[in-house]
Each structure stands twice: as C-alpha cells, then as structure tokens.
Design a protein around this motif. Structure first.
Motif, short mmCIF file in Angstrom:
data_model
loop_
_atom_site.label_atom_id
_atom_site.label_comp_id
_atom_site.label_asym_id
_atom_site.label_seq_id
_atom_site.Cartn_x
_atom_site.Cartn_y
_atom_site.Cartn_z
N ARG A 1 -12.31 -13.43 109.64
CA ARG A 1 -13.24 -12.69 109.12
C ARG A 1 -13.60 -12.59 108.07
NH1 ARG A 1 -14.81 -6.79 111.74
NH2 ARG A 1 -16.34 -6.37 110.18
N LEU A 2 -14.94 -13.01 107.40
CA LEU A 2 -15.30 -13.02 106.01
C LEU A 2 -16.64 -12.01 106.03
CD1 LEU A 2 -15.76 -17.10 105.62
CD2 LEU A 2 -13.84 -15.59 104.88
N VAL B 1 -22.28 -15.41 112.96
CA VAL B 1 -22.82 -14.72 111.94
C VAL B 1 -23.48 -13.60 112.21
CG1 VAL B 1 -24.08 -14.89 109.71
CG2 VAL B 1 -22.79 -16.86 110.43
N ASP B 2 -22.97 -12.36 111.80
CA ASP B 2 -23.70 -11.04 111.79
C ASP B 2 -24.31 -10.52 110.69
OD1 ASP B 2 -22.71 -11.26 114.52
OD2 ASP B 2 -21.20 -10.18 114.10
N ASP C 1 -20.87 -17.80 101.26
CA ASP C 1 -19.92 -17.87 100.18
C ASP C 1 -18.68 -17.76 100.75
OD1 ASP C 1 -22.28 -18.03 98.42
OD2 ASP C 1 -22.10 -15.82 97.88
N GLY C 2 -17.62 -18.68 100.16
CA GLY C 2 -16.17 -18.65 100.42
C GLY C 2 -15.94 -19.51 101.36
N TYR C 3 -16.96 -20.32 102.05
CA TYR C 3 -16.58 -21.18 103.26
C TYR C 3 -17.53 -22.55 102.97
CZ TYR C 3 -15.33 -22.90 107.82
OH TYR C 3 -15.00 -23.65 108.92
N PRO D 1 -15.81 -18.16 111.12
CA PRO D 1 -16.01 -19.48 111.03
C PRO D 1 -15.60 -20.39 112.50
CG PRO D 1 -15.04 -18.41 109.01
CD PRO D 1 -15.01 -17.58 110.13
N LEU D 2 -14.30 -20.03 112.72
CA LEU D 2 -14.06 -20.73 113.82
C LEU D 2 -14.29 -20.20 115.34
CD1 LEU D 2 -10.39 -22.09 112.38
CD2 LEU D 2 -12.81 -23.24 112.47
#
Length: 81
Positions: free
Chosen positions: A35-36, A68-69, A57-59, A20-21
């Motif tokens: 890391r998500l 994003v990978d 999901d989750g953010y 995210p950041l």
C-alpha cells in the motif's frame, strides 16, 4: 474508469492510495498487498492491450487504475475563535 475519465477528474499531483501488485481485497496470489500513500506523477494512459494506468511517486512504471484510489478530500479546517 478509463484514462480519459480519470484525467478529467484527477490532475497530476492528486493524492492517492495505490496498490502496485494486488489490492488487499483481491489477493489470490499469496503476495502481501503493498500500500502506497502517494500522489500521481503523470496523466493516465492506456497500455497497448487497453488497460488504463497512471504513474505515482515512489513506484517505477504505471499502476492500473483499478489499483489506485483517490484520497478522500480533506475536511475543511475549523476556526478556533
């Protein structure tokens, strides 16, 4: 990759790793990289200044596609006959 290219390749629900950041390899801020392991929950779109983002999901909010990978494709299951 822009939003249109992303959407053509990756449908909503695609498993991804999202940062995210900041990405671990780009961390110049001193903030730890979050890391998500998650999946997309929207199509990608361009922000007003042009940066492509997608929701996961989750953010809350969009995450830049550069952070994003897509998860590697699962290996085919082997039969155990």
């Amino acid at each position: 990759m822009d939003a249109e290219q992303w959407n053509a390749r990756y449908p909503v629900g695609t498993p991804v790793t999202a940062y995210p950041l900041t990405r671990p390899d780009d961390d110049h801020t001193g903030w730890p990289a979050e890391r998500l392991e998650t999946r997309t929950r929207s199509v990608a779109w361009n922000l007003g200044h042009g940066a492509p983002v997608v929701m996961v999901d989750g953010y809350a909010g969009g995450i830049a596609l550069t952070h994003v990978d897509p998860a590697p494709a699962a290996a085919p299951a082997s039969s155990s006959c």
